[in-house]
Write an enzyme that holds these catalytic residues in place. Structure first.
Site, PDB file in Angstrom:
ATOM      1  N   ARG A 155      35.958  25.395 -29.979  1.00 36.48           N
ATOM      2  CA  ARG A 155      35.816  24.010 -30.449  1.00 36.48           C
ATOM      3  C   ARG A 155      34.429  23.442 -30.144  1.00 36.48           C
ATOM      4  NH1 ARG A 155      41.572  21.852 -28.042  1.00 36.48           N
ATOM      5  NH2 ARG A 155      42.760  22.068 -29.963  1.00 36.48           N
ATOM      6  N   GLN A 212      31.811   7.390 -14.305  1.00 32.78           N
ATOM      7  CA  GLN A 212      30.402   7.555 -13.931  1.00 32.78           C
ATOM      8  C   GLN A 212      29.957   6.550 -12.877  1.00 32.78           C
ATOM      9  OE1 GLN A 212      28.196   8.360 -18.008  1.00 32.78           O
ATOM     10  NE2 GLN A 212      30.173   7.404 -18.338  1.00 32.78           N
ATOM     11  N   MET A 260      27.591   6.948 -20.629  1.00 31.09           N
ATOM     12  CA  MET A 260      26.988   5.612 -20.676  1.00 31.09           C
ATOM     13  C   MET A 260      25.483   5.714 -20.913  1.00 31.09           C
ATOM     14  SD  MET A 260      29.108   3.183 -18.107  1.00 31.09           S
ATOM     15  CE  MET A 260      30.738   2.615 -18.567  1.00 31.09           C
ATOM     16  N   GLY A 261      24.881   4.574 -21.168  1.00 33.41           N
ATOM     17  CA  GLY A 261      23.452   4.514 -21.494  1.00 33.41           C
ATOM     18  C   GLY A 261      23.287   3.645 -22.724  1.00 33.41           C
ATOM     19  N   GLU A 312      26.239   6.347 -25.240  1.00 33.96           N
ATOM     20  CA  GLU A 312      26.985   5.294 -25.957  1.00 33.96           C
ATOM     21  C   GLU A 312      26.065   4.497 -26.896  1.00 33.96           C
ATOM     22  OE1 GLU A 312      28.445   2.439 -23.069  1.00 33.96           O
ATOM     23  OE2 GLU A 312      26.466   2.211 -22.184  1.00 33.96           O
ATOM     24  N   ASP A 354      18.198  -4.995 -14.415  1.00 27.04           N
ATOM     25  CA  ASP A 354      17.132  -5.876 -14.914  1.00 27.04           C
ATOM     26  C   ASP A 354      17.557  -7.341 -14.992  1.00 27.04           C
ATOM     27  OD1 ASP A 354      18.726  -4.905 -17.126  1.00 27.04           O
ATOM     28  OD2 ASP A 354      17.303  -5.901 -18.445  1.00 27.04           O
ATOM     29  N   GLY A 355      18.825  -7.606 -15.309  1.00 24.48           N
ATOM     30  CA  GLY A 355      19.300  -8.996 -15.387  1.00 24.48           C
ATOM     31  C   GLY A 355      19.283  -9.644 -14.013  1.00 24.48           C
ATOM     32  N   ILE A 381      23.378   2.810 -13.267  1.00 29.32           N
ATOM     33  CA  ILE A 381      23.581   4.222 -13.610  1.00 29.32           C
ATOM     34  C   ILE A 381      22.691   4.600 -14.781  1.00 29.32           C
ATOM     35  CG2 ILE A 381      25.940   4.310 -12.708  1.00 29.32           C
ATOM     36  CD1 ILE A 381      26.873   4.443 -15.680  1.00 29.32           C
ATOM     37  N   ASP A 382      22.287   3.613 -15.599  1.00 30.34           N
ATOM     38  CA  ASP A 382      21.491   3.909 -16.800  1.00 30.34           C
ATOM     39  C   ASP A 382      20.049   4.309 -16.479  1.00 30.34           C
ATOM     40  OD1 ASP A 382      23.774   3.146 -18.063  1.00 30.34           O
ATOM     41  OD2 ASP A 382      22.901   1.525 -19.241  1.00 30.34           O
TER      42      ASP A 382
END
Ligand code: F6P
Length: 381
Positions: free
Chosen positions: A178, A292, A185-186, A238, A119-120, A142-143
């Site tokens: 466990r 990623q 990411m995101g 994130e 977008d930037g 990637i987002d």
């Protein structure tokens, strides 16, 4: 008739940059158009540094389809409308150097500039169209949060990497009883976490769009325990936030003015610790990070990137400038950069990757959300 066009790759890299470059260059070459590449995104436009791209034998764009990264580099800190310079007193100043870029393009006779970015990057692309340049954007990140398109290139590869990580965490988590947390990411959109959680069969996905209640996640894990399942896999974006809480910030970045300079990170370990306390099960966090973004694109991304590259060059030949290639209703299409920018209209103002920028977030009626809920993936609410 177009004679000379140029590509720039800008912002954080993704798998598929080179596949888009190849798609543009091949389509250009097949139409007798010379295609150049500016080095390191908008920095190359400012410094007028570029190379001729060629897919001929031993050419610099030969054999690049499976290659990760970008053969012409990329820049994460090159907002030329608000460019960081050091003045003669050694002080930091921000200047609008966009007119130098416009002069460079005009002087060297480029008929169109292709801007590969998020977008930037597309905000600057739109601002350049207002200054008279012919620009066509291609949506990257990637987002997967660029407005007006159903998918960006690089996203599918990131999801595949996250899915593989979930598969691997599954077996080690099951062996040691466990809770395995995976931070992906995101920043503002949870597409990677949500889709990877479905693809990998995770038990919970915490995304920025749904502030989470950790008790609800713990409840899900305890219910699994009751059914004899002493392990769980939790995927966390994130940018995920607890209800009434804030983002977890690791530090600051220096990506220039008009962008969000917070370096996100750390929500995964936080979630792991809380879940350990609430369930009594041991928990471990893995942060997937730049895995990623690097490496070879998936088949899907190779095809999508090639389609986007070919379409961008076709749009240029049709004179459809000031546009962005998109996927709309599953089909290759285009929209105006003006639409992509949304309400962030002021020239040179907020660049991208901020709350003000026009991002495509996960909506509650999205099929992924409905599917996740339907099969019992806990979304923290
Ligand atoms: O915007 C894409 C993205 O991958 C975000 O998810 C992440 O916060 C950011 O890039 C990190 O970028 P960098 O560390 O390269 O500035």
């Amino acid at each position: 008739m177009l004679k000379k066009v140029a590509i720039l790759a800008n912002g954080g890299d993704v798998a598929g940059f080179n596949a888009v470059i190849r798609g543009i260059v091949k389509t250009a070459e097949n139409s007798g158009v010379e295609c150049y590449g500016f080095i390191d995104g908008y920095n190359g436009l400012l410094k007028n540094e570029y190379v001729l791209l060629s897919t001929a034998e031993n050419g610099n764009a030969e054999g690049i389809l499976p290659k990760g990264g970008s053969i012409i580099g990329s820049s994460t800190n090159a907002n030329v409308f608000n460019y960081k310079v050091i003045n003669e007193n050694g002080e930091v100043e921000y200047k609008d150097l966009s007119d130098i870029c416009v002069e460079n393009v005009k002087k060297d006779g480029f008929d169109c500039i292709f801007t590969l970015g998020g977008d930037g990057t597309q905000k600057s692309a739109r601002d350049f169209t207002l200054k008279g340049l012919n620009v066509i954007g291609v949506p990257k990140t990637i987002d997967n949060d660029v407005a007006c398109t159903e998918i960006t290139f690089g996203y599918n590869t990131a999801v595949s990497v996250a899915m593989e990580a979930i598969d691997r965490l599954h077996t080690t988590g099951e062996t040691h009883h466990r809770i395995m947390v995976l931070e992906v990411m995101g920043r503002y959109a949870g597409w990677i976490a949500l889709e990877a959680a479905i693809a990998g069969g995770a038990d919970a996905a915490l995304i920025p769009e749904i502030p989470y209640d950790i008790e609800k996640v713990a409840e899900k894990i305890k219910n699994r325990q009751k059914r004899g399942k002493n392990f769980s896999v939790i995927v966390v974006s994130e940018g995920a936030m607890p209800k009434g809480g804030t983002l977890t910030v690791e530090g600051t970045r220096d990506n220039g003015k008009g962008v969000d300079n917070t370096k996100l990170g750390g929500v995964g370990p936080k979630v792991a610790k809380q879940l350990e306390e609430l369930t009594g099960l041991e928990a471990r966090n893995t942060t997937l990070g730049y895995m990623q973004r690097g490496g070879t694109p998936t088949a899907f991304d190779r095809v999508l990137s090639t389609k986007y590259g070919a379409k961008a060059m076709q749009l240029a030949m049709e004179g459809k400038f000031g546009t962005l290639t998109v996927i709309k209703n599953g089909k290759l299409d285009y929209v105006t950069l003006e639409d992509v920018v949304g309400n962030n209209k002021t020239i040179g103002a907020v660049s991208g990757n901020t709350k003000e920028s026009n991002q495509r977030k996960v909506t509650m009626d999205d099929d992924l959300v409905k599917t996740a809920r339907s099969i019992g993936i806990n979304l923290g609410d």
